[in-house]
Write an enzyme that holds these catalytic residues in place. Structure first.
Site, PDB file in Angstrom:
ATOM      1  N   CYS A   1       0.853  -1.320   0.001  1.00  0.00           N
ATOM      2  CA  CYS A   1      -0.098   0.128  -0.087  1.00  0.00           C
ATOM      3  C   CYS A   1       0.756   1.110  -0.070  1.00  0.00           C
ATOM      4  O   CYS A   1       1.335   1.785   0.976  1.00  0.00           O
ATOM      5  CB  CYS A   1      -0.960  -0.066   1.124  1.00  0.00           C
ATOM      6  SG  CYS A   1      -1.890   1.451   1.392  1.00  0.00           S
TER       7      CYS A   1
ATOM      8  N   CYS B   1      -0.289   4.043   2.151  1.00  0.00           N
ATOM      9  CA  CYS B   1      -0.223   3.889   3.824  1.00  0.00           C
ATOM     10  C   CYS B   1       1.360   4.098   3.916  1.00  0.00           C
ATOM     11  O   CYS B   1       1.571   4.610   5.208  1.00  0.00           O
ATOM     12  CB  CYS B   1      -0.404   2.435   3.904  1.00  0.00           C
ATOM     13  SG  CYS B   1      -1.845   2.145   3.677  1.00  0.00           S
ATOM     14  N   ASP B   2       2.335   3.455   3.187  1.00  0.00           N
ATOM     15  CA  ASP B   2       3.692   3.434   3.670  1.00  0.00           C
ATOM     16  C   ASP B   2       4.592   4.418   2.751  1.00  0.00           C
ATOM     17  O   ASP B   2       6.025   4.472   3.075  1.00  0.00           O
ATOM     18  CB  ASP B   2       4.235   1.783   3.472  1.00  0.00           C
ATOM     19  CG  ASP B   2       3.401   0.982   4.369  1.00  0.00           C
ATOM     20  OD1 ASP B   2       2.696   1.638   5.441  1.00  0.00           O
ATOM     21  OD2 ASP B   2       3.133  -0.129   4.153  1.00  0.00           O
TER      22      ASP B   2
END
Ligand SMILES: Cc1cc2nc3c(=O)[nH]c(=O)nc-3n(C[C@H](O)[C@H](O)[C@H](O)COP(=O)(O)OP(=O)(O)OC[C@H]3O[C@@H](n4cnc5c(N)ncnc54)[C@H](O)[C@@H]3O)c2cc1C
Length: 339
Positions: free
Chosen positions: A143, A146-147
């Protein structure tokens, strides 16, 4: 025994639905899933984008808190998988205006309910190469939203050849010192406009006919290993420094040539599979298995069955968007049951 409402799945969508339905006095039952209670976030480390946690929160802690909140309002949890769902009683205008559903669980037990919320998420596809599992959350990610932030000014690899892989790669050029997109074929499934954009981005390199065969890690500098010590009579074993991604092995599928590429992160973007097979005979899904819902709502094609989160949503796939949809499914179910 007939329940008011059964929620299937214990990710952000399922727990949020349980909180709302519990507070509405509907005594929800939540079937958590046997293997991954808490959903996808129990597999990650720090979550920095869930509102309310300015210092971030570890994924498993966030999910424990959601579970505690659902429990506080009377949710009953069953740690099992739903294997199948069938409609056992049609709606009857006189006695029972809503159809009745029977859920069969893996342990052989059955549950019955007039309303169901499906919140079973989706499973990202994995590369299945050595090092992937061990370094997941330490440089291996599924993701970019997200990261990506964690890899500022570091070299990044993205694996995949579809629109999502290109979207992730283009997004990651905002953070990484370089982004290399690796695809196993010589042409891409992604739309031409995405490929053009990628080709004109100076930070992005496209590597075709190439597969990743292994992911390697090196000891983290931030948290060095420590020797075994004794504190107050308590013996603490030697701590191993956590590993972070340092390089990958690659192979050219046309020539067979092999090599190693240094990188700090590997984003795997080769698709998701929604966990909906067990209910595909009852509700409509699209060709990829995502449950289809009425526009802007959570009503599926089956009366009394609602769906929320990543098993519906192929676009946003975030904890907060899943939680938001769980809230909507709970309100839709509540209205359905009390109409
Ligand atoms: C490694 C990783 C890191 C991520 N980091 C972030 C982040 O930092 N921020 C963010 O917003 N999002 C992040 N995401 C995305 C986020 O985790 C998902 O969008 C979110 O969890 C989706 O929630 P959900 O409730 O729809 O489903 P899920 O979280 O997938 O939960 C589904 C649940 O359903 C259960 N289930 C499945 N089938 C059955 C069945 N037949 N019977 C019973 N139960 C079943 C599963 O066991 C699971 O508990 C990350 C995802 C991953 C994989």
């Amino acid at each position: 025994m007939e329940h008011n409402v059964i929620i299937i799945g214990s990710g952000p969508a399922g727990y949020t639905a349980a909180i709302y339905l519990g507070r509405a006095g509907l005594n929800p039952v939540l079937v958590t899933g046997a293997l991954a209670p808490g959903g996808q976030l129990v597999n990650t480390t720090e979550v920095e984008n869930f509102p309310g946690f300015p210092d971030g929160i570890m994924g498993p802690d966030l999910m424990d808190r959601m579970r505690d909140q659902a429990e506080k309002f009377g949710t009953q949890f069953i740690a099992d998988d739903v294997e199948s769902v069938e409609q056992v009683e049609a709606a009857d205008a006189a006695d029972a205006p809503q159809p009745l559903y029977r859920l069969s669980l893996s342990d052989g037990s059955v549950l019955e309910s007039r309303a169901i919320i499906v919140a079973t998420g989706s499973n990202f596809r994995k590369l299945g190469v050595p090092g992937e599992r061990e370094l997941s959350g330490h440089g291996v990610s599924y993701c970019a939203t997200c990261d990506g932030f964690f890899f500022k000014d570091k070299p990044i690899v993205v694996v995949g050849g579809g629109d999502s892989a290109f979207e992730e790669a283009l997004f990651l050029t905002r953070f990484g010192s370089s982004v290399t997109l690796i695809h196993r074929r010589d042409s891409f499934r992604a739309s031409q406009i995405m490929v053009d954009r990628a080709q004109s981005n100076p930070k992005l390199t496209l590597l075709t006919n190439t597969v990743v065969t292994a992911i390697h890690g090196s000891a983290s500098e931030a948290k060095p290993a420590s020797p075994a010590i004794t504190i107050g009579g308590l013996k603490l074993p030697a701590a191993t420094a956590p590993q972070n991604v340092s390089s990958i092995d690659i192979r050219n599928t046309a020539t067979g040539e092999t090599g190693t590429l240094d990188t700090s992160a590997v984003f795997v973007a080769i698709g998701h599979t929604p966990a909906t097979e067990f209910i595909a005979d009852v509700v409509s899904t699209d060709d990829d298995g995502y449950i289809t819902v009425a526009e802007a709502g959570t009503h599926t094609s089956a009366p009394g069955v609602f769906a929320a989160g990543d098993c519906v949503d192929r676009t946003y796939r975030q904890a907060i968007s899943a939680a938001g949809m769980g809230c909507r499914a709970a309100l839709d179910a509540q209205q359905y049951l009390t109409a």
